[in-house]
Design a protein around this motif. Sequence first.
Motif, PDB file in Angstrom:
ATOM      1  N   GLY A  64      -1.198   2.619  -2.433  1.00 47.69           N
ATOM      2  CA  GLY A  64      -0.349   2.438  -1.256  1.00 47.69           C
ATOM      3  C   GLY A  64       0.563   3.625  -1.048  1.00 47.69           C
ATOM      4  N   GLN A  65       1.188   4.059  -2.154  1.00 48.57           N
ATOM      5  CA  GLN A  65       2.130   5.166  -2.027  1.00 48.57           C
ATOM      6  C   GLN A  65       1.409   6.454  -1.655  1.00 48.57           C
ATOM      7  OE1 GLN A  65       4.436   6.104  -5.476  1.00 48.57           O
ATOM      8  NE2 GLN A  65       5.736   7.524  -4.321  1.00 48.57           N
ATOM      9  N   ARG A  66       0.238   6.643  -2.239  1.00 48.12           N
ATOM     10  CA  ARG A  66      -0.536   7.847  -1.976  1.00 48.12           C
ATOM     11  C   ARG A  66      -0.926   7.932  -0.511  1.00 48.12           C
ATOM     12  NH1 ARG A  66      -5.832   7.221  -4.718  1.00 48.12           N
ATOM     13  NH2 ARG A  66      -6.485   6.483  -2.681  1.00 48.12           N
ATOM     14  N   GLU A  67      -1.497   6.838  -0.007  1.00 48.58           N
ATOM     15  CA  GLU A  67      -1.936   6.844   1.382  1.00 48.58           C
ATOM     16  C   GLU A  67      -0.749   6.995   2.331  1.00 48.58           C
ATOM     17  OE1 GLU A  67      -5.120   7.057   2.455  1.00 48.58           O
ATOM     18  OE2 GLU A  67      -5.520   7.268   0.316  1.00 48.58           O
ATOM     19  N   ALA A  68       0.367   6.328   1.979  1.00 49.92           N
ATOM     20  CA  ALA A  68       1.542   6.424   2.843  1.00 49.92           C
ATOM     21  C   ALA A  68       2.065   7.855   2.868  1.00 49.92           C
ATOM     22  CB  ALA A  68       2.621   5.461   2.362  1.00 49.92           C
ATOM     23  N   THR A  69       2.062   8.498   1.703  1.00 54.40           N
ATOM     24  CA  THR A  69       2.543   9.882   1.649  1.00 54.40           C
ATOM     25  C   THR A  69       1.614  10.778   2.456  1.00 54.40           C
ATOM     26  OG1 THR A  69       3.321   9.438  -0.582  1.00 54.40           O
ATOM     27  CG2 THR A  69       3.206  11.738   0.079  1.00 54.40           C
ATOM     28  N   ILE A  70       0.319  10.618   2.247  1.00 56.10           N
ATOM     29  CA  ILE A  70      -0.642  11.459   2.944  1.00 56.10           C
ATOM     30  C   ILE A  70      -0.565  11.235   4.445  1.00 56.10           C
ATOM     31  CG2 ILE A  70      -3.119  11.746   3.351  1.00 56.10           C
ATOM     32  CD1 ILE A  70      -3.498  11.245   0.331  1.00 56.10           C
ATOM     33  N   ARG A  71      -0.473   9.980   4.832  1.00 52.49           N
ATOM     34  CA  ARG A  71      -0.576   9.656   6.249  1.00 52.49           C
ATOM     35  C   ARG A  71       0.751   9.707   6.993  1.00 52.49           C
ATOM     36  NH1 ARG A  71      -5.744   8.110   7.303  1.00 52.49           N
ATOM     37  NH2 ARG A  71      -6.906   8.014   5.339  1.00 52.49           N
ATOM     38  N   SER A  72       1.854   9.924   6.294  1.00 52.82           N
ATOM     39  CA  SER A  72       3.090  10.084   7.063  1.00 52.82           C
ATOM     40  C   SER A  72       3.530  11.539   7.076  1.00 52.82           C
ATOM     41  CB  SER A  72       4.193   9.203   6.472  1.00 52.82           C
ATOM     42  OG  SER A  72       4.507   9.652   5.179  1.00 52.82           O
TER      43      SER A  72
END
Lengths: 426, 251
Positions: A64-72
Amino acid sequence: MSRLRERLQDWFDEWKKTARLDYWLALRSVTRQGRRSAIGLVAIAAGVVSMLLAAGFFEWNYNGQREATIRSRIGHIEVVRKGYMDAGAADPFGYLIPEHSPARKLIETFPQVDTLAPRLSFNGLISLGESTISFLGEGVDPDREKKLSGALTILQGQNLSSSDAKEVILGQGLAQTLGAKVGQNVVLLTNTKSRGIGAVEVRVAGIFSTVTKAYDDYALRLPLRTAQQLLKTDGVHMWLVLLHETSQTDSTLEKMREKVGDDSLQFVPWYDTAAADLYNKTVELFSRQVFVVKVMIAIIIILSITNTMTTAVRERTAEIGTCMALGDTRRTVMRRFLAEGVVMGLAGCIVGVIAGLILARVITAIGIPMPPPPGMAQGYIAGILVTPRLVFDAVVLSVVTAFIAGLYPAWKASRLEIVDALRHAR
Amino acid sequence: MSIVVLEHVTKEYRLGEHMVRALDDVSLSIESGVFLAIAGPSGSGKSTILNIIGCIDTPSSGKVHVAGHDVSGQNPDQLASLRARTIGFIFQTFNLLPVLTAAENVEYPLLQMEELDREDRKERVQEMLELVQLSKYAKHRPNQLSGGQRQRVAIARALVTKPDIVLADEPTANLDHKTGEGILALMREINRKLRTTFIFSTHDKKVIDAADRLIGVEDGTVRLLGVRKEGQWAITNVARKAPAAQAQGKP
């Protein structure tokens, strides 16, 4: 050393010859002595389930954190001028790349690429009335960012409307410190490319937050065109490449480096960027915790298999004596019992993996409410993500520990005195 | 030709703080092909003699020759290999492996013989099950068989390696009379047909009557030797502490 090597080779040769028989007999023992095996199996399965759920929970959070970091904020791959990562902060104008170029066109034709967004980074001062504070600015292409910054949340107002609008969105913390509200005008001041001072008055269109609170405290975004006018340049600092899948990062990265073949450009994967630092550190921290969980589960498995097998050796003493009377060597007896341990570990693991996968689904469907983690602004609903890697770990863990746990009982079985062992027959 | 020779064999073991002498200077020579009963009350040492002949126990002193091998001083692996190829065991409590079928139990001793492939093994198992008249029960597990049937499986297992000697420790003690007699008749028949040497311990008179050689044991020593010729026992009493006692004669 060479003697050890020879012995290992001997053991391996013997294993190749005997393994099929050993494991066939072990399978017989485990499946046909249902009740005795069941106790051991349940303990191993329970261990595997707890490992999968604990590690899967962490995995969900990483993911979750990875995708959120990548996608924000960062996309999967940053394309910058070579050296920008090291020296770009001190000399922002020395590392500009063109907004449009053949290389960019080429990158956009990759099938793995979802979208490519140019960005211009700079810092300066933002003023509203009496207060002036520093900021970290990003000129962005609003259309492209819609996809790339999907995980960026607009708390109030709206996102940027077009690439030449005179407007800005502020990070939640920055807006608070400044006391800015949606609809107010603010003034941005920064150094220009020609070493002058540039200023622009823009309207606050919205206030946003991302998963990284430290970023929200200083960041603002404005349309790329407006930012370029402010800095008096037509270049950008980076092209952010968003892929369809995070797992494609490494393979795509390699292909890009090869095909684009432009030595002045540098391709930086998301995990090497400064923005991924928090993610990397979190993973490192939690991985240690998962390791502790794994060690505890290994101990559970070792204890339960040792217990089951010690009981088996005691109850089957006469059987062991019989087999040895019939000509089985001590080594054979030991190998057979070790095989039983491994079969039990494997069987328990299969049961555990199936149960773990089902439970993970159920728990994810229900959801685990989480408070806002340090450095983040909001809480979230967590789930459990069991990856193939976790399943592989569980299999290795249970089989290896089962083997180790079987060593002592198997050794004891192989050292029985035949005559004494036979006396146990009733 | 003697297939088993014991020379001045003594066996002592520790029981609590006492040393117990299970065998005291026993010397024996057993001819190939005999059907021999070792008789005596419990605790007389007959099982110990059987265990020493079977190479699952070692004497405290004395020499043991089994099927031409000097057993003294061999290591456990060498003994295991000797047992696998030359000795078959039949136990009072049958001792079948509960997780294997009758056929698999019979096959078990063959599994470690690398020279036999799957087909050879199947063939031999089939042959043995026929010999003990259990072909129909090949797929049954031990707990689905009666005591007599289990002991027949055990006999097939003991014979499947074509051993020189079959050792049976009170083979009929856990069976009713009729079944026991059937088992004895079967062993006797095999003894005649295959010329396999049978040595069994017993304290049952009926079993002794089926034998053609007898060794009487008491208090760890050989007390009497018997040879049966034309249905009549010729008994030799052995004095206590006699020099080498001999059980000899042609079958």
